[in-house]
Design a protein around this motif. Structure first.
Motif, PDB file in Angstrom:
ATOM      1  N   LEU A   1       0.842  -1.189   0.000  1.00 52.28           N
ATOM      2  CA  LEU A   1       0.000   0.000   0.000  1.00 52.28           C
ATOM      3  C   LEU A   1       0.880   1.243   0.000  1.00 52.28           C
ATOM      4  O   LEU A   1       2.074   1.172   0.225  1.00 52.28           O
ATOM      5  N   LEU A   2       0.227   2.367  -0.256  1.00 53.13           N
ATOM      6  CA  LEU A   2       0.931   3.642  -0.158  1.00 53.13           C
ATOM      7  C   LEU A   2       1.487   3.773   1.254  1.00 53.13           C
ATOM      8  O   LEU A   2       0.798   3.515   2.220  1.00 53.13           O
ATOM      9  N   GLY A   3       2.744   4.158   1.351  1.00 53.89           N
ATOM     10  CA  GLY A   3       3.319   4.359   2.673  1.00 53.89           C
ATOM     11  C   GLY A   3       3.796   3.080   3.334  1.00 53.89           C
ATOM     12  O   GLY A   3       4.129   3.058   4.505  1.00 53.89           O
ATOM     13  N   SER A   4       3.813   1.957   2.568  1.00 53.21           N
ATOM     14  CA  SER A   4       4.250   0.706   3.176  1.00 53.21           C
ATOM     15  C   SER A   4       5.769   0.568   3.152  1.00 53.21           C
ATOM     16  O   SER A   4       6.307  -0.394   3.662  1.00 53.21           O
ATOM     17  N   GLY A   5       6.441   1.535   2.541  1.00 53.24           N
ATOM     18  CA  GLY A   5       7.898   1.504   2.552  1.00 53.24           C
ATOM     19  C   GLY A   5       8.520   1.196   1.196  1.00 53.24           C
ATOM     20  O   GLY A   5       9.720   0.981   1.113  1.00 53.24           O
ATOM     21  N   ARG A   6       7.673   1.200   0.142  1.00 52.44           N
ATOM     22  CA  ARG A   6       8.193   0.892  -1.196  1.00 52.44           C
ATOM     23  C   ARG A   6       9.261   1.889  -1.599  1.00 52.44           C
ATOM     24  O   ARG A   6      10.371   1.514  -1.991  1.00 52.44           O
TER      25      ARG A   6
ATOM     26  N   THR B   1       9.908 -11.463  -9.979  1.00 52.37           N
ATOM     27  CA  THR B   1       9.783 -11.672  -8.538  1.00 52.37           C
ATOM     28  C   THR B   1       9.011 -10.490  -7.967  1.00 52.37           C
ATOM     29  O   THR B   1       9.183  -9.365  -8.422  1.00 52.37           O
ATOM     30  N   ILE B   2       8.172 -10.796  -6.993  1.00 45.28           N
ATOM     31  CA  ILE B   2       7.405  -9.724  -6.393  1.00 45.28           C
ATOM     32  C   ILE B   2       7.742  -9.626  -4.914  1.00 45.28           C
ATOM     33  O   ILE B   2       7.608 -10.595  -4.164  1.00 45.28           O
ATOM     34  N   GLY B   3       8.211  -8.465  -4.524  1.00 47.98           N
ATOM     35  CA  GLY B   3       8.464  -8.222  -3.107  1.00 47.98           C
ATOM     36  C   GLY B   3       7.230  -7.558  -2.513  1.00 47.98           C
ATOM     37  O   GLY B   3       6.725  -6.587  -3.059  1.00 47.98           O
ATOM     38  N   VAL B   4       6.736  -8.116  -1.434  1.00 44.91           N
ATOM     39  CA  VAL B   4       5.531  -7.560  -0.831  1.00 44.91           C
ATOM     40  C   VAL B   4       5.914  -6.792   0.431  1.00 44.91           C
ATOM     41  O   VAL B   4       6.629  -7.310   1.288  1.00 44.91           O
ATOM     42  N   LEU B   5       5.444  -5.567   0.500  1.00 43.54           N
ATOM     43  CA  LEU B   5       5.765  -4.734   1.652  1.00 43.54           C
ATOM     44  C   LEU B   5       4.523  -4.463   2.465  1.00 43.54           C
ATOM     45  O   LEU B   5       3.422  -4.327   1.926  1.00 43.54           O
ATOM     46  N   ARG B   6       4.730  -4.370   3.746  1.00 45.01           N
ATOM     47  CA  ARG B   6       3.633  -4.051   4.633  1.00 45.01           C
ATOM     48  C   ARG B   6       4.226  -3.387   5.863  1.00 45.01           C
ATOM     49  O   ARG B   6       5.192  -3.875   6.430  1.00 45.01           O
ATOM     50  N   ASP B   7       3.644  -2.271   6.223  1.00 46.95           N
ATOM     51  CA  ASP B   7       4.083  -1.541   7.410  1.00 46.95           C
ATOM     52  C   ASP B   7       5.598  -1.375   7.477  1.00 46.95           C
ATOM     53  O   ASP B   7       6.236  -1.698   8.466  1.00 46.95           O
ATOM     54  N   ARG B   8       6.154  -0.911   6.386  1.00 50.33           N
ATOM     55  CA  ARG B   8       7.585  -0.619   6.322  1.00 50.33           C
ATOM     56  C   ARG B   8       8.446  -1.843   6.561  1.00 50.33           C
ATOM     57  O   ARG B   8       9.464  -1.800   7.256  1.00 50.33           O
ATOM     58  N   LYS B   9       7.992  -2.963   6.049  1.00 51.51           N
ATOM     59  CA  LYS B   9       8.734  -4.201   6.192  1.00 51.51           C
ATOM     60  C   LYS B   9       8.554  -5.013   4.921  1.00 51.51           C
ATOM     61  O   LYS B   9       7.454  -5.053   4.372  1.00 51.51           O
TER      62      LYS B   9
END
Lengths: 340, 512
Positions: free
Chosen positions: B301-306, B478-486
């Motif tokens: 999501l927006l702001g997840s640390g991408r 490959t897909i890197g999944v980010l969540r809550d800056r991780k």
């Protein structure tokens, strides 16, 4: 004061800690400066109490000895809140002392005629700088730097020598005192407090004042919101020019002479007071009360060094430098927090 | 929906910039109580038309009538006074002021010149309440997320004109790309507000690149192409394929073609290796490997640390833990310069503020990074420079194909291409693309995606960040999944990976 005292409630959806909320509060720097002032004053009390530091007059002298700086800093607060800078303050003060001394001593004009002339010249100088800044879209730094040289040069056009004022009405005005029971205030101190109160009202209770904050917050947005940002900018520099001239008049009263080198570099003292008072140099955030405390802190440093007796007066500069650095770091911490 | 008389009518609008005719005789009309979409590719003239309407640009020809009366709109202030309010893509409010002030500034209730704070707060609270929003008007605007700030901007524009009880308020509300950085719930809230205002009789002009949103909310649309009017249609009478057809002006198979595009399989050995790289307040320490010719997509999501992850890999932010190896050599990453000399290029998400220099020409912008890589003491020969610039303008189809045009005057998609060209010219080993397709139209989007595919086929590694999951899935190995800056998961792409799977991963924080 209702704007500044009511706690802004942070939206519930955001689970910020109390500390983080406090750090994000725009009034924190003012609080820090006020606390610092208080701590310094108490430290002074405990250290020099035998030398009379506790006398109420020592406190009142802060206003008497720094009234001109307070007025200049109020003008600088307007400019800095709007996101600009005014480097011409010291020169305008110096020029005003020269102009006043010359008009009173060499031209024999009564002081009551000279005052409006001096204020008019200062305000007009500020207006011109604001006009150039807005209409030609030039950095305020450069334009007011030009103003700095211009007014300092004009001092020397009037006279290369300093002019001391022996006029009776001026000295009686300089020596006039308003008794407060425990002590007294000079005319200059009272004028500076009136200026402070007026500035507070203007910044918080007039549309002009809020526009100053708005263009300091985001000038592009202010323009798109339909605010007359050009007029506001010009007005801000006019206010600063007017305050500088008024500060020059107070300085003339305080020192009773005009000198081409008076108040050299005082713009930097004014800016330092504003920054120590918690106003962001980027504009849009700060309070006039902070500026008061900024000036008081600088004044108190001077007093303490006088009471210390053995310290050279250059320690004032060193202490100011350290404080300024510390406060800029606090500002930095606050703005980075806001971004994340 | 048809009303007898349009509230706004623009006829034969012409606007010219030096060397560009941005609008040539466009007609546009808007009825009260409708939501009207303005459609077109980037550079079709949507933004220009809006800026003419809102007084930011003066028009070079044509007439504007509001409520049957001819009007001249010379400034944003005049537009507001005439009842035309605008909410821009970037929120144009003052973050340092309270919500109530932002709603009222410029027309605060005063008595004898004194601002009546109590009354202002009360009126602001009432207005917010009437529009069904839950916003504390005394809080500073900066304490709210972007989506709420956007709603405040709309509240402000709705309130415009009725400070003294006089004036009927806003007749025309222009929303220029308000949804581009909102998530789904926020968009729904915005739509609810838009419907409410429409039912109150406000005419809303809505610009968005999301076709689904247009079909969800709009009643009517006007399509522009190359600065000219193509047609005006009821949304119910024109399907998406037909609309894209109109916008592009030719059969558009590019998108479908891309859908079926097979990811090439020959991914080389490891190029970049990040080991426990992290930054406090930015992103938690992560391990990441990018192989030669591989496209790694980042989803979240927006702001997840991408963006934060990408900035670390480029040295734009300094990591406080971990190390990066590129091509077997450890790189210090203390400044972008280190990354650039190691062959990393970074196209920033804010192309306006962090990437392009709007006042320089296309040529100067393109050449910037190459010159920087060579060092200032070794200028690029003029002939070689012009040849390179011409090559990339052609390869990326930058329009107008004029190296002397100022970048600030190009449309969003073309600006993005200039930024891409700048980095491609340095022939990087790893290209980081942060939201390269944000705010640009379908055509340009497809072109940029195709470009990514062909670059990776030529052996360039790409780190691709996009808000749209489909886009990431379509392009990435490959897909890197980010969540809550991780960085919570790294998934090898395959036929069984769907946007839903990715969403589940984002939601649960782990990959099943």
């Amino acid at each position: 004061m209702s704007t500044a005292t009511k706690t802004p409630t942070v939206p519930d959806s955001r689970t910020t800690s109390k500390g983080a909320r406090l750090l994000g509060d725009r009034r924190l720097p003012v609080l820090v400066t006020a606390t610092l002032f208080l701590a310094m004053y108490i430290a002074g009390l405990s250290r020099y109490t035998n030398y009379g530091f506790g006398e109420p007059q020592v406190f009142l002298n802060l206003f008497i000895d720094n009234g001109y700086l307070l007025v200049a800093a109020v003008g600088a607060t307007f400019v800095i809140l709007s996101g600009g800078i005014d480097l011409s303050v010291g020169s305008v003060i110096g020029f005003t002392t020269m102009l006043t001394a010359w008009l009173v001593e060499k031209q024999g004009l009564p002081i009551l005629v000279v005052i409006p002339i001096a204020l008019g010249v200062g305000a007009f100088g500020g207006f011109l700088m604001g006009y150039v800044i807005h209409n030609f879209e030039i950095q305020p730094f450069i334009v007011t730097l030009a103003g700095l040289f211009l007014f300092r040069g004009l001092c020397l056009v009037i006279s290369k020598e300093s002019i001391s004022i022996g006029d009776a009405s001026v000295s009686s005005m300089a020596q006039a005192q308003a008794s407060l029971g425990v002590g007294f205030l000079s005319v200059g101190a009272i004028v500076s407090l009136v200026v402070l109160a007026v500035a507070f009202y203007v910044l918080h209770y007039t549309r002009f004042g809020r526009r100053v904050y708005a263009i300091g917050g985001n000038e592009q947005s202010a323009m798109l919101m339909g605010l007359p940002q050009g007029g506001t900018k010009i007005a801000v520099y006019t206010v600063s020019g007017f305050c500088s001239a008024l500060a020059g008049l107070l300085f003339t009263l305080y020192i009773q002479s005009g000198d081409p080198l008076h108040a050299t570099g005082m713009e930097l003292d004014a800016i330092a007071a504003v920054v120590i008072g918690g106003t962001l140099l980027t504009g849009g955030s700060g309070y006039i009360l902070g500026t008061l405390f900024g000036v008081l802190v600088l004044g108190l440093i001077k007093s303490i060094i006088q009471f210390e007796g053995t310290l050279s007066s250059w320690w004032t500069k060193i202490a100011t430098g350290v404080l300024l650095c510390a406060f800029i770091l606090i500002q930095r911490a606050m703005t980075t927090r806001k971004k994340t | 929906m048809a009303e007898p008389l349009p509230v706004l009518e623009m006829t034969g609008i012409v606007k010219e910039f030096p060397g560009v005719r941005a609008l040539s005789g466009v007609d546009f009309r808007l009825f009260p109580g409708e939501i009207h979409a303005l459609m077109g590719e980037n550079g079709a003239g949507k933004s220009t038309l809006i800026k003419v309407l809102t007084g930011v640009y003066s028009l070079d020809g044509g007439t504007v009538t509001l409520d049957g009366k001819a009007v001249r709109i010379g400034s944003p202030l005049q537009a507001q006074q005439a009842g035309i309010s605008t909410v821009y893509q970037e929120v144009n409010l003052c973050p340092n002021l309270s919500v109530a002030e932002n709603i009222f500034i410029g027309r605060e209730p005063t008595r004898a010149g004194r601002i009546q704070w109590k009354r202002m707060r009360k009126e602001a609270a009432e207005l917010v309440d009437r529009l069904g929003l839950d916003i504390d008007v005394t809080a500073p605007l900066s304490s709210y997320p972007l989506a709420v700030q956007q709603l405040v901007a709309i509240v402000r524009s709705v309130g415009t004109g009725d400070s003294d009880g006089a004036g009927a308020g806003t007749k025309v509300l222009v929303l220029d790309e308000p949804t581009s950085s909102l998530d789904r719930d926020e968009v729904l809230e915005l739509f609810r507000l838009m419907r409410q205002l429409r039912d109150e009789g406000v005419a809303i002009l809505f610009v968005s690149h999301f076709l689904d949103q247009i079909y969800e909310i709009c009643d009517r649309m006007t399509v522009l192409r190359n600065g000219a009017l193509v047609g005006e249609h009821l949304v119910s009478e024109l399907d998406q394929v037909g609309l894209i057809h109109l916008m592009i002006g030719k059969a558009m198979d590019q998108l479908e073609e891309l859908h079926e595009h097979q990811l090439h399989a020959d991914v080389g050995e490891a190029l970049l290796h990040a080991d426990g790289l992290g930054r406090t307040g930015g992103i938690a320490p992560f391990d990441l490997e990018i192989k030669k010719g591989e496209v790694v997509g980042l989803a979240g999501l927006l702001g997840s640390g991408r963006t934060e992850l990408a900035r670390l890999l480029f040295g734009a932010d300094q990591p406080d833990s971990g190390k990066v190896t590129i091509g077997g050599k450890q790189v210090s990453m203390s400044a972008p310069n280190d990354a650039i000399s190691a062959g990393v290029a970074f196209c920033s998400e804010n192309r306006k503020t962090e990437g392009l220099v709007p006042d320089l020409t296309v040529r100067e912008n393109i050449i910037l990074a190459l010159q920087a890589a060579r060092g200032w003491t070794r200028p690029i020969p003029a002939a070689q420079r012009d040849e390179l610039v011409a090559k990339y303008i052609k390869a990326l189809d930058i329009r107008p194909a004029n190296p002397e045009a100022r970048v600030g005057q190009l449309s969003g998609g073309n600006q993005q291409k200039v930024l891409l060209a700048r980095w491609l010219i340095t022939q990087p080993k790893l290209l980081i693309l942060d939201e390269p397709t944000r705010g640009i139209d379908v055509g340009a989007k497809a072109e940029i995606q195709k470009l990514v595919v062909s670059l990776s086929e030529e052996g360039m590694s790409v780190l691709y960040i996009a808000a749209e999951l489909e886009e990431v899935l379509r392009l990435s190995h490959t897909i890197g999944v980010l969540r809550d800056r991780k960085l919570v998961a790294q998934i090898a792409n395959g036929p069984e990976i769907t946007p839903t799977r990715i969403l589940e991963t984002i939601a649960s924080g782990e990959h099943q």
